[in-house]
Design an enzyme around this catalytic site. Sequence first.
Site, PDB file in Angstrom:
ATOM      1  N   ASN A   6       0.858  -1.183   0.000  1.00 28.55           N
ATOM      2  CA  ASN A   6       0.000   0.000   0.000  1.00 28.55           C
ATOM      3  C   ASN A   6       0.898   1.238   0.000  1.00 28.55           C
ATOM      4  OD1 ASN A   6      -1.844   2.034   0.483  1.00 28.55           O
ATOM      5  ND2 ASN A   6      -2.355   1.388   2.573  1.00 28.55           N
ATOM      6  N   TRP A   7       1.015   1.837  -1.177  1.00 26.76           N
ATOM      7  CA  TRP A   7       1.907   3.005  -1.296  1.00 26.76           C
ATOM      8  C   TRP A   7       1.317   4.256  -0.643  1.00 26.76           C
ATOM      9  CZ3 TRP A   7       4.495   3.391  -6.842  1.00 26.76           C
ATOM     10  CH2 TRP A   7       5.334   2.290  -7.018  1.00 26.76           C
ATOM     11  N   LYS A   8       0.031   4.232  -0.344  1.00 19.83           N
ATOM     12  CA  LYS A   8      -0.670   5.429   0.164  1.00 19.83           C
ATOM     13  C   LYS A   8      -0.430   6.593  -0.810  1.00 19.83           C
ATOM     14  CE  LYS A   8      -0.298   3.486   4.727  1.00 19.83           C
ATOM     15  NZ  LYS A   8      -0.225   3.671   6.165  1.00 19.83           N
ATOM     16  N   HIS A  82      -9.659   1.402   4.859  1.00 14.78           N
ATOM     17  CA  HIS A  82      -8.392   1.569   5.587  1.00 14.78           C
ATOM     18  C   HIS A  82      -8.597   2.540   6.752  1.00 14.78           C
ATOM     19  CE1 HIS A  82      -4.279   2.784   6.488  1.00 14.78           C
ATOM     20  NE2 HIS A  82      -3.905   1.650   5.930  1.00 14.78           N
ATOM     21  N   GLU A 137      -5.571  -4.895  10.793  1.00 12.48           N
ATOM     22  CA  GLU A 137      -4.589  -3.824  10.971  1.00 12.48           C
ATOM     23  C   GLU A 137      -4.897  -3.045  12.250  1.00 12.48           C
ATOM     24  OE1 GLU A 137      -2.424  -2.595   7.172  1.00 12.48           O
ATOM     25  OE2 GLU A 137      -4.168  -1.328   7.367  1.00 12.48           O
ATOM     26  N   GLY A 143       2.297   2.312  10.995  1.00  8.40           N
ATOM     27  CA  GLY A 143       3.334   3.339  10.917  1.00  8.40           C
ATOM     28  C   GLY A 143       4.048   3.623  12.222  1.00  8.40           C
ATOM     29  N   SER A 173       3.221  -1.953  10.329  1.00  6.67           N
ATOM     30  CA  SER A 173       4.668  -1.964  10.613  1.00  6.67           C
ATOM     31  C   SER A 173       5.387  -3.249  10.204  1.00  6.67           C
ATOM     32  CB  SER A 173       4.925  -1.668  12.097  1.00  6.67           C
ATOM     33  OG  SER A 173       4.478  -0.369  12.430  1.00  6.67           O
TER      34      SER A 173
HETATM   35  P1  PGA Z   1       2.683   0.496   7.676  1.00  5.97           P
HETATM   36  O1  PGA Z   1       1.233   0.729   7.046  1.00  5.97           O
HETATM   37  O2  PGA Z   1       3.199  -0.810   7.120  1.00  5.97           O
HETATM   38  O3  PGA Z   1       3.504   1.670   7.204  1.00  5.97           O
HETATM   39  O4  PGA Z   1       2.540   0.442   9.144  1.00  5.97           O
HETATM   40  C1  PGA Z   1       0.346  -0.335   6.873  1.00  5.97           C
HETATM   41  C2  PGA Z   1      -0.945   0.179   6.345  1.00  5.97           C
HETATM   42  O5  PGA Z   1      -1.343   1.295   6.694  1.00  5.97           O
HETATM   43  O6  PGA Z   1      -1.617  -0.519   5.565  1.00  5.97           O
END
Ligand code: PGA
Length: 212
Positions: A6-8, A82, A137, A143, A173
């Site tokens: 997930n590049w966001k 999300h 999640e 993050g 993470s």
């Molecule tokens: P992260 O994000 O791996 O940077 O914690 C995961 C996500 O938000 O899907």
Amino acid sequence: MFVVGNWKMNGSLSLCDDFIKNLKFRENCVICSPYIYLYRFMGAGITVGSQDCSQFKNGSYTGDISCEMLSKFGIKYAIIGHSERVKLYQETKQIILQKTYSCVENAIKPIVCIDNNFEELLREFIHIHDKIIIAYEPATAIGTGVIPTNEEILDVVKKIKSLGQFTMLYGGSVNSKNIDTLKSIQQIDGFLVGGASLKVDEFNKIIESVKE
Ligand code: PGA
């Protein structure tokens, strides 16, 4: 096992090209880049997904992209609900349900994100358990580098799988250093990776570790 990146709201055309050139084990992953970069991956043997979709079919919804449009474009997966969308854009359970059903109707596999409060939502999906993917999640892990123990994650996985035989990802993470520990959680089918999906070498290491 498979890995979803997930590049966001990150990346660039040159990052797409870096992935097209250097991504290994393509059959084991999905890249969810921002919409405008998705075309770059077409024909490159990389499966792509969107990070969202509209809950509506078509019409006056400025800025939205429908599931039918995504599907016709070749999109196979979509991240739905999300926690960032729930928190920042007040996405409700109703909207998440509509988006999920719209994906299913258009042959897109929704990756529905859930936190610890999942039971009510999941009950709505038991009858379509084979058409969707659930990503557990915990908001506290996204993050932050702070992830639950394997036992805590396994507890949740068991609860979810007892409601229905869902395909399940863990996210929050995940990186190349903790993947060897995380992959030993029983019944986990894969991982949803944010920050660590933005560097192709790091992402390759994660996929390499989990591929059968
Ligand atoms: P992260 O994000 O791996 O940077 O914690 C995961 C996500 O938000 O899907």
